[in-house]
Design a protein around this motif. Structure first.
Motif, mmCIF file in Angstrom:
data_model
loop_
_atom_site.group_PDB
_atom_site.id
_atom_site.type_symbol
_atom_site.label_atom_id
_atom_site.label_comp_id
_atom_site.label_asym_id
_atom_site.label_seq_id
_atom_site.Cartn_x
_atom_site.Cartn_y
_atom_site.Cartn_z
ATOM 1 N N TYR A 264 -8.266 -1.262 9.291
ATOM 2 C CA TYR A 264 -8.440 -2.239 8.218
ATOM 3 C C TYR A 264 -9.555 -3.224 8.543
ATOM 4 N N THR A 301 -13.474 -2.832 1.301
ATOM 5 C CA THR A 301 -12.938 -2.369 0.026
ATOM 6 C C THR A 301 -12.978 -3.532 -0.960
ATOM 7 N N ARG A 354 -6.291 6.686 -6.984
ATOM 8 C CA ARG A 354 -5.119 5.846 -7.213
ATOM 9 C C ARG A 354 -4.223 5.848 -5.982
ATOM 10 N N ALA A 355 -4.062 7.005 -5.342
ATOM 11 C CA ALA A 355 -3.215 7.092 -4.143
ATOM 12 C C ALA A 355 -3.803 6.262 -3.004
ATOM 13 N N GLN A 356 -5.113 6.315 -2.831
ATOM 14 C CA GLN A 356 -5.747 5.518 -1.778
ATOM 15 C C GLN A 356 -5.624 4.028 -2.073
ATOM 16 N N ALA A 358 -3.259 2.549 -3.542
ATOM 17 C CA ALA A 358 -1.893 2.095 -3.288
ATOM 18 C C ALA A 358 -1.703 1.638 -1.852
ATOM 19 N N SER A 359 -2.584 2.095 -0.956
ATOM 20 C CA SER A 359 -2.515 1.691 0.453
ATOM 21 C C SER A 359 -3.513 0.599 0.798
ATOM 22 N N ALA A 360 -4.351 0.227 -0.137
ATOM 23 C CA ALA A 360 -5.357 -0.812 0.106
ATOM 24 C C ALA A 360 -4.858 -2.119 -0.491
ATOM 25 N N THR A 361 -3.872 -2.714 0.167
ATOM 26 C CA THR A 361 -3.222 -3.919 -0.332
ATOM 27 C C THR A 361 -3.198 -4.981 0.760
ATOM 28 N N ALA A 364 -0.568 -4.146 3.391
ATOM 29 C CA ALA A 364 -0.973 -3.118 4.351
ATOM 30 C C ALA A 364 -1.930 -3.697 5.394
ATOM 31 N N TYR A 365 -2.849 -4.536 4.956
ATOM 32 C CA TYR A 365 -3.839 -5.102 5.875
ATOM 33 C C TYR A 365 -3.227 -6.116 6.842
#
Length: 376
Positions: A264, A301, A354-356, A358-361, A364-365
């Motif tokens: 990240y 991102t 969209r799936a990626q 969902a992990s870029a939040t 998560a970071y």
């Protein structure tokens, strides 16, 4: 916006009933001088005094415990202290070493423009003792190495200008360098030109999670840079015009230098990028692979953010070095809008699925640290 539940601690000496001082004019905005008379020191003060042995009051006019921010920092003797800083301009450099953990700075004004910490060193500025120049890190007005640092409603600035120093080629001039883990900035401003905000870590092997909420950041070249894991939520980035250049590009907003092992880097979400410069005169980012870490894989991102016309929509990314092309790094976007976000050449703008996404939040970071749950 600050929460109505958040209250400034009060001084037993009537610190929060101080006369307003002269106005401040830095960056894009100014604070007009107030009419005479006393006024409350901040919107959220309680009417009852609160005695707190771990709170220090800073006021340049001598109405608090210390007249400079650095003196107050030096007086901190343990973790968890709070500095309440009176409205005014504090022209000084400030350093928070690694031992002063969980330190909070509260700007006691109604707006981050009310409390300004500013100095004017650049990387190429000669040191007074003749031992060389400051370098990029040494140019910082404020340096924070401690973990758990929080700032609210404060402006961090470096007002060094190229035009005033034509003989200096090291034009990096940092307003804030922050290296600690769990560092949070709420409703703060960061003003400068080149290298305004250095969101970094203390070393390659140390993780530093940082959170910037409702902040304003301005500059021209790489003005948000470093290897921290940093989330910028609801932030406004503004690219400045330049009188020393006649053609694009004027500069770059982001220059992350994320270590390859770190999953990240920088996450920008629900923000906006505006510009004083002509249309398409700025790149959104370029990767920084420093000589101290040639294996770095910069990560950025930008999602659900409005990109104004100042950003080059056709080619928003550039190389800092031909040896490390941006296409080999970790740059991506998701559902951005605005004239600077138009996809005219698809390969120039990598998009998350969209799936990626969902992990870029922020969760998560930042992992188990949840600074957005704090009252601010």
């Amino acid at each position: 916006m600050p929460s109505p539940h958040f209250q400034l601690p009060l001084s037993r000496r009537g610190f929060l009933m101080a006369s307003a001082g002269a106005g401040v004019a830095l960056g894009l905005s100014s604070v007009p001088a107030q009419a005479g008379g006393a006024r409350p020191f901040g919107r959220y003060g309680s009417p009852a005094a609160r005695l707190d042995a771990t709170t220090l009051y800073v006021d340049a006019r001598g109405r608090g415990d210390h007249t400079t921010v650095q003196a107050a920092v030096n007086a901190v003797t343990a973790a968890g202290w709070t500095l309440v800083i009176a409205p005014g301009t504090y022209r000084e450099t400030v350093s928070v070493d690694a031992t002063r953990t969980d330190l909070t700075w509260l700007g006691a004004g109604d707006d981050p423009r009310d409390v300004v910490i500013v100095f004017d060193n650049a990387a190429g500025t000669p040191k007074p003792d003749g031992s060389g120049t400051y370098g990029t890190t040494g140019s910082a007005t404020t340096t924070v190495r401690a973990d758990g640092f929080t700032a609210r409603r404060i402006t961090f600035a470096n007002d060094w200008l190229r035009a005033d120093h034509p003989g200096i080629t090291g034009t990096q001039a940092v307003a804030l360098k922050v290296m600690g883990d769990r560092s949070a900035f709420h409703d703060c401003r960061f003003l400068g030109h080149q290298d305004t905000l250095y969101a970094d870590t203390t070393s390659l092997t140390v993780l530093a999670r940082q959170y910037f909420a409702d902040c304003y950041i301005e500059g021209d070249v790489d003005f948000v840079f470093g290897r921290a894991t940093a989330v910028f939520e609801h932030c406004h980035f503004r690219t400045l015009t330049r009188t020393d250049l006649a053609a694009a590009p004027y500069g770059f907003v982001f220059a992350p230098s994320t270590a390859a092992a770190n999953p990240y880097g920088y996450l920008v979400t629900d923000g906006r990028v505006t510009s004083q410069a002509p249309d398409a005169y700025y790149k959104l980012a370029r990767p920084w692979v420093p000589s101290s870490d040639t294996t770095a894989r910069p990560m950025l991102t930008v999602r659900e953010t409005w990109l104004g016309p100042g950003i080059d929509a056709v080619s928003p990314y550039a190389n800092m070095s031909a040896s490390y092309p941006w296409q080999n790094q970790r740059f991506a976007e998701y559902r951005n809008s605005g004239p600077g976000a138009e996809i005219t050449v698809a390969e120039n703008r990598p998009q998350l699925t969209r799936a990626q996404a969902a992990s870029a939040t922020r969760a998560a970071y930042l992992g188990d640290w949840r600074p957005w749950r704090e009252e601010c």
